[in-house]
Design a protein around this motif. Structure first.
Motif, short mmCIF file in Angstrom:
data_model
loop_
_atom_site.label_atom_id
_atom_site.label_comp_id
_atom_site.label_asym_id
_atom_site.label_seq_id
_atom_site.Cartn_x
_atom_site.Cartn_y
_atom_site.Cartn_z
N HIS A 15 33.33 100.13 -61.30
CA HIS A 15 34.28 99.24 -61.95
C HIS A 15 34.21 99.47 -63.45
O HIS A 15 33.43 100.29 -63.91
CB HIS A 15 34.06 97.77 -61.56
CG HIS A 15 32.72 97.19 -61.94
ND1 HIS A 15 31.53 97.72 -61.51
CD2 HIS A 15 32.39 96.13 -62.70
CE1 HIS A 15 30.52 97.01 -61.98
NE2 HIS A 15 31.01 96.03 -62.72
N HIS A 17 33.18 97.75 -66.11
CA HIS A 17 32.23 97.14 -67.05
C HIS A 17 31.36 98.19 -67.73
O HIS A 17 31.04 99.22 -67.12
CB HIS A 17 31.37 96.09 -66.34
CG HIS A 17 32.16 94.87 -65.96
ND1 HIS A 17 31.68 93.89 -65.13
CD2 HIS A 17 33.41 94.50 -66.31
CE1 HIS A 17 32.61 92.94 -64.98
NE2 HIS A 17 33.66 93.30 -65.68
N ASP A 19 28.30 98.71 -68.44
CA ASP A 19 27.05 99.25 -67.90
C ASP A 19 27.29 100.16 -66.69
O ASP A 19 26.34 100.70 -66.12
CB ASP A 19 26.04 98.13 -67.57
CG ASP A 19 26.55 97.12 -66.57
OD1 ASP A 19 27.77 96.88 -66.54
OD2 ASP A 19 25.74 96.57 -65.82
N HIS A 20 28.54 100.30 -66.29
CA HIS A 20 28.87 101.23 -65.21
C HIS A 20 29.81 102.33 -65.70
O HIS A 20 30.42 103.03 -64.91
CB HIS A 20 29.48 100.47 -64.02
CG HIS A 20 28.50 99.49 -63.44
ND1 HIS A 20 27.54 99.86 -62.52
CD2 HIS A 20 28.29 98.19 -63.71
CE1 HIS A 20 26.78 98.80 -62.24
NE2 HIS A 20 27.22 97.78 -62.95
N HIS A 94 34.47 89.19 -60.06
CA HIS A 94 33.65 89.96 -60.99
C HIS A 94 34.50 90.95 -61.78
O HIS A 94 34.36 91.07 -62.99
CB HIS A 94 32.52 90.66 -60.26
CG HIS A 94 31.56 91.32 -61.19
ND1 HIS A 94 30.55 90.64 -61.82
CD2 HIS A 94 31.49 92.60 -61.64
CE1 HIS A 94 29.89 91.47 -62.61
NE2 HIS A 94 30.44 92.67 -62.51
N ASP A 113 26.89 94.76 -58.69
CA ASP A 113 27.10 93.45 -59.31
C ASP A 113 27.56 92.31 -58.41
O ASP A 113 27.48 91.16 -58.81
CB ASP A 113 28.08 93.55 -60.50
CG ASP A 113 27.55 94.44 -61.62
OD1 ASP A 113 26.40 94.89 -61.52
OD2 ASP A 113 28.30 94.69 -62.58
ZN LIG Z 1 30.04 94.40 -63.72
#
Ligand SMILES: [Zn+2]
Length: 172
Positions: A15, A17, A19-20, A94, A113
């Motif tokens: 996804h 975000h 941190d990914h 999320h 997550d």
């Molecule tokens: Zn996330």
């Protein structure tokens, strides 16, 4: 960096975000096809087209154009012996761009997550977490025979751990 390329030379992005996202542009610069959810594709194409002048990375320096493929609902990747199914996760708050992976032969779910298992002997949350409940419901809806869950954060657990976390015993 090394790119964890999939069986067809693809890089799967769970996804959007931050941190990914680390390394995604580096992978694109190496020529990997970036697989991401349809809504994230539009977003990446827009922000990646901006000039990167302060700390130009390889993509900026070599003026490479990323190859991004969108997964709308489902995509199946295979190298002939192993298969990875990629699904858009419905119902999650999320991220609208959430993808989950499923290895049908190994019966392993890969997710980020929406379920991060607690410590091995920690009690389940007093109130089931909505994201955990939704994940479980979606697995039933998609009819995925998940036995093991490999979260991108935390330790690998069995499906029973998720069931316990949402207050369902194996008898339910
Ligand atoms: Zn996330």
């Amino acid at each position: 960096m090394d790119c964890a390329k999939g069986p067809e030379g693809d890089e799967l992005n769970s996804h959007h975000h931050f941190d990914h996202l680390g390394g995604l542009r580096a992978c694109a610069a190496e020529g990997a096809t970036i697989l991401t959810q349809a809504a994230a594709k539009t977003y990446y194409e827009k922000i990646w087209a901006q000039p990167h002048t302060i700390f130009p990375d390889r993509m900026a320096k070599e003026r490479k154009k990323a190859v991004i493929e969108a997964v709308t609902e489902k995509r199946v990747l295979t190298d002939g012996s192993r298969t990875l199914e990629v699904y858009k996760l419905a119902g999650t708050n999320h991220a609208d761009t959430m993808l989950i992976g499923y290895l049908p032969k190994e019966k392993i779910l890969i997710e980020a997550d929406v379920y991060t298992p607690g410590a091995p002997d920690a009690p389940p949350p007093a109130q089931p977490l909505a994201e955990n409940v939704n994940l479980y419901d979606q697995l039933q809806r998609l009819k995925l025979d998940v036995q093991q869950i490999t979260p991108l954060h935390g330790r690998s657990v069995s499906i029973e751990d998720l069931r316990k976390a949402i207050g369902k015993s194996s008898a339910n």
